[in-house]
Design a protein around this motif. Sequence first.
Motif, PDB file in Angstrom:
ATOM      1  N   GLY A 188       0.839  -1.294   0.121  1.00 47.10           N
ATOM      2  CA  GLY A 188      -0.024   0.059  -0.083  1.00 47.10           C
ATOM      3  C   GLY A 188       0.760   1.231   0.228  1.00 47.10           C
ATOM      4  N   ASN A 189       2.029   1.419  -0.410  1.00 45.65           N
ATOM      5  CA  ASN A 189       2.765   2.412  -0.444  1.00 45.65           C
ATOM      6  C   ASN A 189       3.353   3.201  -1.829  1.00 45.65           C
ATOM      7  OD1 ASN A 189       4.700   4.247   0.626  1.00 45.65           O
ATOM      8  ND2 ASN A 189       6.423   2.997   0.902  1.00 45.65           N
ATOM      9  N   LEU A 190       2.336   2.647  -2.712  1.00 43.17           N
ATOM     10  CA  LEU A 190       2.334   3.428  -3.960  1.00 43.17           C
ATOM     11  C   LEU A 190       0.970   4.087  -4.145  1.00 43.17           C
ATOM     12  CD1 LEU A 190       4.207   1.449  -6.799  1.00 43.17           C
ATOM     13  CD2 LEU A 190       5.092   3.255  -5.349  1.00 43.17           C
ATOM     14  N   GLU A 191       1.071   5.504  -4.749  1.00 40.07           N
ATOM     15  CA  GLU A 191      -0.474   5.966  -4.883  1.00 40.07           C
ATOM     16  C   GLU A 191      -0.886   5.940  -6.366  1.00 40.07           C
ATOM     17  OE1 GLU A 191       0.501   9.965  -3.439  1.00 40.07           O
ATOM     18  OE2 GLU A 191       0.652   9.541  -1.058  1.00 40.07           O
ATOM     19  N   ASN A 192       0.024   5.530  -7.033  1.00 37.29           N
ATOM     20  CA  ASN A 192      -0.183   5.396  -8.354  1.00 37.29           C
ATOM     21  C   ASN A 192       0.058   3.891  -9.037  1.00 37.29           C
ATOM     22  OD1 ASN A 192      -0.503   8.765  -9.459  1.00 37.29           O
ATOM     23  ND2 ASN A 192       1.522   8.458  -8.014  1.00 37.29           N
TER      24      ASN A 192
END
Length: 316
Positions: A188-192
């Motif tokens: 869950g550590n990428l927003e894209n």
Amino acid sequence: MNSVPGGQNGGEHLDWPVLLEAAEAAARATRGRGRVADYIPALATADPEAFGMAVATVDGELYGVGDWERPFSVQSVSKLFSLALAVAYGGDSLWRGVGREPSGNPFNSLVQLETEHGIPRNPFINAGALVVTDRLQTMTGDASGTVREFLRRESGNAGLDTDPVVAASEAEHGHRNAALAHFIASHGNLENPVETVLEHYYAHCALTTSCRDLVLAGSFLARYGVRADGTRLMSRSEAKRINAVLLTCGTYDAAGEFAFRVGLPGKSGVGGGILAILPGRAAVCAWGPRLDQAGNSVAAVTALDTLTTLSGCSVF
Ligand code: GLU
């Protein structure tokens, strides 16, 4: 004029042309040592014996020797700029998704990421740079374009651009970076989307720059966050932090050795460039494509070592 070599630091005048000449001679004496990176096949075409070095002082002076205006692939030196711009636009929020400790592992290692639950150890290993690129993408909608435009503006080189052949070569051989990005996303550590992050990451790593371009673009760190035109990119404290991370994490798994020999914050890339900062005085870039075991340019480390040793100027 009190010129150095010979000075032992402080505010005295440095005779940059003399220092650069000495650094070049030392770098050229490393001829034949190290290997040109070939894990990205397009990089293997670099001229192994090329060498250049440039200095941009905080007073606006510019000096160069050898191939200082010859273009090369910026590679991980771009991570300095993506980090700086993410900090400039987003401030402290970035540090929730990426750490700032040396990794003690190869730059493209997957191992640590698993034990640390998808939070990369620092912004300069590939995993960390992917998170930085992701956040810059969220902030600007065009992470690689933002890095490119910053480099163009600061260097005055309007033609500075991504080499599509290098970018394609990176993508084609980028299984490890793709694995890192997917792993980070799984935590869950990428927003894209992973594909977007990788595309922008490859595009900024594949920018073609020269030593001249990089010292001009990097000199804001020597001016404690202020660009050449006098406008502030980031606070003095943020500039200090970036220099600190450069010193501890900027030269792969050999940052200790680099601090020992050179004594400056710096960022290296597998294209053979190293951009180093002498806070309050100058940005210095050296380039030679042959790399040592850690991935740092043999000629560039030698040149920077010579420059700080002869001048007596470092951060220590
Ligand atoms: N684009 C390169 C990679 O991801 C950067 C390597 C480097 O210069 O450290 O492998």
